[in-house]
Design an enzyme around this catalytic site. Sequence first.
Site, PDB file in Angstrom:
ATOM      1  N   THR A 154       0.865  -1.396  -0.194  1.00  0.00           N
ATOM      2  CA  THR A 154      -0.140   0.025  -0.076  1.00  0.00           C
ATOM      3  C   THR A 154       0.868   1.416   0.032  1.00  0.00           C
ATOM      4  O   THR A 154       1.431   1.694  -1.146  1.00  0.00           O
ATOM      5  CB  THR A 154      -1.028  -0.002   1.073  1.00  0.00           C
ATOM      6  OG1 THR A 154      -0.158  -0.111   2.314  1.00  0.00           O
ATOM      7  CG2 THR A 154      -1.814  -1.074   1.245  1.00  0.00           C
ATOM      8  N   LYS A 180       4.308  -6.842   4.163  1.00  0.00           N
ATOM      9  CA  LYS A 180       3.839  -5.447   3.614  1.00  0.00           C
ATOM     10  C   LYS A 180       3.495  -4.584   4.990  1.00  0.00           C
ATOM     11  O   LYS A 180       3.290  -5.073   5.888  1.00  0.00           O
ATOM     12  CB  LYS A 180       2.650  -5.337   2.719  1.00  0.00           C
ATOM     13  CG  LYS A 180       1.256  -5.725   3.342  1.00  0.00           C
ATOM     14  CD  LYS A 180       0.676  -4.628   3.867  1.00  0.00           C
ATOM     15  CE  LYS A 180       0.441  -3.293   3.178  1.00  0.00           C
ATOM     16  NZ  LYS A 180      -0.304  -2.459   4.129  1.00  0.00           N
ATOM     17  N   THR A 191       2.348  -8.316  12.081  1.00  0.00           N
ATOM     18  CA  THR A 191       2.611  -7.228  11.361  1.00  0.00           C
ATOM     19  C   THR A 191       1.294  -6.808  10.468  1.00  0.00           C
ATOM     20  O   THR A 191       0.297  -7.773  10.168  1.00  0.00           O
ATOM     21  CB  THR A 191       3.661  -6.972  10.568  1.00  0.00           C
ATOM     22  OG1 THR A 191       3.672  -5.573  10.212  1.00  0.00           O
ATOM     23  CG2 THR A 191       3.561  -7.813   9.234  1.00  0.00           C
ATOM     24  N   GLU A 277       7.169   4.867   7.220  1.00  0.00           N
ATOM     25  CA  GLU A 277       7.002   5.960   6.498  1.00  0.00           C
ATOM     26  C   GLU A 277       7.859   7.195   6.729  1.00  0.00           C
ATOM     27  O   GLU A 277       8.052   7.523   8.065  1.00  0.00           O
ATOM     28  CB  GLU A 277       5.714   6.303   6.924  1.00  0.00           C
ATOM     29  CG  GLU A 277       4.524   5.657   6.244  1.00  0.00           C
ATOM     30  CD  GLU A 277       3.103   5.583   6.312  1.00  0.00           C
ATOM     31  OE1 GLU A 277       2.195   5.129   5.982  1.00  0.00           O
ATOM     32  OE2 GLU A 277       2.826   6.359   7.715  1.00  0.00           O
ATOM     33  N   ASN A 401       1.451  11.014   6.123  1.00  0.00           N
ATOM     34  CA  ASN A 401       0.480  10.815   6.617  1.00  0.00           C
ATOM     35  C   ASN A 401      -0.609  11.945   6.779  1.00  0.00           C
ATOM     36  O   ASN A 401      -1.792  11.697   7.111  1.00  0.00           O
ATOM     37  CB  ASN A 401       0.587  10.450   8.321  1.00  0.00           C
ATOM     38  CG  ASN A 401       1.278   9.043   8.294  1.00  0.00           C
ATOM     39  OD1 ASN A 401       0.386   8.031   7.997  1.00  0.00           O
ATOM     40  ND2 ASN A 401       2.417   8.930   8.562  1.00  0.00           N
ATOM     41  N   SER A 406      -5.891  11.511   0.584  1.00  0.00           N
ATOM     42  CA  SER A 406      -6.404  12.749  -0.298  1.00  0.00           C
ATOM     43  C   SER A 406      -5.924  12.537  -1.831  1.00  0.00           C
ATOM     44  O   SER A 406      -5.040  11.692  -2.119  1.00  0.00           O
ATOM     45  CB  SER A 406      -6.094  13.896   0.496  1.00  0.00           C
ATOM     46  OG  SER A 406      -4.736  13.809   0.568  1.00  0.00           O
TER      47      SER A 406
END
Lengths: 406, 406
Positions: A154, A180, A191, A277, A401, A406
Amino acid sequence: MAVGANTPLNLHPVRGFRLGIGSAGIKKPGRKDLVIMEVPVGATLAGVFTRNQFCAAPVVLARRHLETGALPRYLLVNTGNANAGTGEQGLADALRCCQGLAEKMRVDAESIIPFSTGVIGEPLPVDKILAGLDSAIADLDENHWAQAAEGIMTTDTRPKGCSVQFEYQGQTLTLTGISKGAGMIMPNMATMLGYVATDAQVDALLLQRLLSEATERSFNRITVDGDTSTNDACVLVATGASGVEVSDLDPILMERFVAALDEVMLGLAHAIVKDGEGATKFVEVRVEAAANVEEALKVAYTIAHSPLVKTALFACDPNWGRILACVGRAGVENLDVSDVQIWLDDVRIVTDGARSADYREELGQAVMDRESLMIRVHLNRGQVVERVWTTDLSHDYVTINAEYRS
Amino acid sequence: MAVGANTPLNLHPVRGFRLGIGSAGIKKPGRKDLVIMEVPVGATLAGVFTRNQFCAAPVVLARRHLETGALPRYLLVNTGNANAGTGEQGLADALRCCQGLAEKMRVDAESIIPFSTGVIGEPLPVDKILAGLDSAIADLDENHWAQAAEGIMTTDTRPKGCSVQFEYQGQTLTLTGISKGAGMIMPNMATMLGYVATDAQVDALLLQRLLSEATERSFNRITVDGDTSTNDACVLVATGASGVEVSDLDPILMERFVAALDEVMLGLAHAIVKDGEGATKFVEVRVEAAANVEEALKVAYTIAHSPLVKTALFACDPNWGRILACVGRAGVENLDVSDVQIWLDDVRIVTDGARSADYREELGQAVMDRESLMIRVHLNRGQVVERVWTTDLSHDYVTINAEYRS
């Protein structure tokens, strides 16, 4: 951003275990967002799932299907939609996907184990998934591990996989896995998603024990942001195709199998942290000489979750006072701070609770400039050692994040 | 960045309580970094301090001096250096500062209560502080509250103060306070630094109880980043200059005094959150119908500390799945998720554990666009309500904390 090089995955196939990748257009047309994994008849399967009480519909249904005792035959994974926070409708939607695949493969719906990952709270686009099944089924192949690693991504910036082979009495045993996850990472059971298969033959109860224990040492010791997902799941399949049985009767083989399983699980878990991230650092937080596991983990996670420590890591700033403040607020009872030692890799920054006399900023700076480093805390209270792995907190974390969805 | 307008402080003087601001050049020449507060003879004083086990040298010494029973006469505050993680040398340094002021004011060293805030782990520049004392002493004045609010700032972008007066039987009672703090904010006993004075007359034991209780409802319910500081301290001084005695014998006065104290303490605590590092939002997290305080706070802080919730707030993104995931992982035992309701201000986003049927994204968006908003969670398990206040996680938070010190 991610830590380390993005080297191509070299994943050995596991005899009897096929993977197929398809496209359902769940979020974007043409994106590979559907993965089917085929578990051969006679295999055993173990699973661990999130401990988040708001667990997603596919997690609820996966547990139910496993509890029926039906032989699991297919794992069905979609990305782009987590089917979480969707209530009864979510459960019905997950079941319809299982039924759809079951009809096509002529098996019972209970033998399909569903997994979803993506946005929380949106209805699952069941019709799109059903329409995409054929493409994934047609793609089933023992050699499609690397493609499946891409198919379950993702916000991941790279596919994650790990593969280990070892010889035993003239036979080659294989363990291969993919995973992932990049955000909402503080697995509490497993996870986001992890799939490991082996051609060893392992009794189902033993397999579950081995998976639970290996998870405790790997996926349950990583954190990116402390946010336990609603959809975490990890599955271990033993196809038995090698004919070599792992059991308590052969402790030498058992030991080697557990070591190989740990290597795969840790490899997958660390890959998630490195792809955390916005990550620019891969950090091991090691707490030594703790009185028990609980207090060791309290200290380790307090450091690993501290926004001040994480931003200092991002800035390569050896601002060790922030680490010391974490140890002090971690809630260890009757901690004698004058017993605490802290190192950055091999540089001792805190001796007996205060700044080391021979510490110089350049020494700390040299460690903080490294891409991978260890924060080591010695509590002088007992024998327990625990390790957790984490990342820094960067501008990219905020950007990713603040903009996801969006 | 900070939430709300930076309106000038309008702080009523408290009869008998003088404040002086000086410059010691601790970090930068000319900066106002030294504040002395004079407690009149006959006043009572109560203090609460950090629960971080690595508490700073001034906190250790302040506690010791208060425990001697000596009448506290001066509060000595420096910014630019926290004198934390400095071991025995730090204690000796803090004591030297107290002795220096004591000599000048002809009082015992035990009647000086020291406070430090700033970088952790650097030696306190004692000689600079001693050299700066005269400038602060010469400045002592009942009308210098606003200047003192500026004098205790570090990464704060604005001074923080709050002042309340009320009439009681023809007399005017005053409560005035100042505070500082923007990062390393999850006070566990008191915030970074807070000073409140009143001209009421209050017995010392009662004063300590009132301060502890008010702290529990104010400073101990705010968080910016979950990092409890090593130097948190809050002091309440009752000069008695009004001649009006607050005691259990007059419950009506007591009630009004507690209400006024709460107003000042909450005002100061909220000012810290609004000036939280990089803050663009002021958020109340309200957990209702919890079975007990512990679980209410678990849920509230899990939400308030979640980097995913905080980045969504920064992005004005009504990504309510992240809030739901927090409730699920907060560790509430036997939580029935189908009993959970969640609102953003007056917009219900989760009904009976799943997305509300009538929820529309525009409704959530309208709330998230507000600068101040409430996340409200109803657990349907009991009668307990708890509130905590927090901010978002913005790019500026990362910038400030990646660059502080350098």
